[in-house]
Design a protein around this motif. Sequence first.
Motif, PDB file in Angstrom:
ATOM      1  N   TYR A 139       0.837  -1.206   0.000  1.00 62.79           N
ATOM      2  CA  TYR A 139       0.000   0.000   0.000  1.00 62.79           C
ATOM      3  C   TYR A 139       0.864   1.246   0.000  1.00 62.79           C
ATOM      4  N   ARG A 140       1.894   1.277   0.858  1.00 61.89           N
ATOM      5  CA  ARG A 140       2.790   2.448   0.911  1.00 61.89           C
ATOM      6  C   ARG A 140       3.505   2.637  -0.424  1.00 61.89           C
ATOM      7  N   SER A 177       2.434   1.731  -3.393  1.00 70.03           N
ATOM      8  CA  SER A 177       1.497   2.214  -4.401  1.00 70.03           C
ATOM      9  C   SER A 177       1.238   3.716  -4.233  1.00 70.03           C
ATOM     10  N   LYS A 178       1.163   4.192  -2.982  1.00 68.97           N
ATOM     11  CA  LYS A 178       0.926   5.600  -2.731  1.00 68.97           C
ATOM     12  C   LYS A 178       2.133   6.438  -3.131  1.00 68.97           C
TER      13      LYS A 178
END
Length: 267
Positions: A260-261, A263-264
């Motif tokens: 998730y990190r 992708s952000k």
Amino acid sequence: MPTTIIGERINPTGRKRLQTELKEGNFDTVRQDAVAQVEAGAAILDVNAGVPGVDEAVLLVDLIKVIREVTDVPLCIDTASFKALEAALKVYDGKALVNSVNAEEDKLRNILPLIAEHGAAVIGLTLDNEGIPKTVDKRLFLAEKIIKRAEIEGISVENIIIDPLALSMGTEEDAGLIVMKSIEEIIKQFGVNITLGASNISFGLPDRPSINSTFMAMAIYSGLTCPITNPLEEQVKKTILAADLCKGTDENARNWLSAYRKSKKNG
């Protein structure tokens, strides 16, 4: 352990541009696919050199050398040619995974000793001369045959991965259920790792990504440990991460949070 992705991209089947490049001795796409798949989460790379009109044994050796220039992840040698497999194993440095052997007598007799000689691991397909069985019991029977014959050759159970083979739900409405039950029974009986070419399940149906991702999650819950898939497909990758999280094999949600990190950051 979290699900191990075997990246499927280095395969010229159905990729006319890649076939042309390989015939010309151009390996740029292979290098790019190798790096991209590893960066996307593939822990093993499937390598197939089945190009019409090309010496498969020579090309497979070249592919292994080229991939080794850009990554050191383990390789899954994907060939139906004994000659190509023999050539590849001779040059492979490390422990290879062979894709594959099935329960046909001549395949067991010829391929298993070669795998044992080189200390490789092997994928066993639950099919024989009669094709892919439509029942759980027959797939379990063929899995047992492969495992027992492999152990006779000195290949231990931790070096055997069984593929119970997914048929299309477009022609067999209970194909998905049969595969998941087969996975559960094979693990219960033999404790082996399980692989699948999971996208076969949706062949001939619309909106295949939705079917594939749902089936992947359910198969992982059933015991699928190392699917052969494309980690560059975002929906597939997220499905695997989420399935691991829900199953409790992503300790402290580390892999989910890391992805998730990332992708952000990239977004």
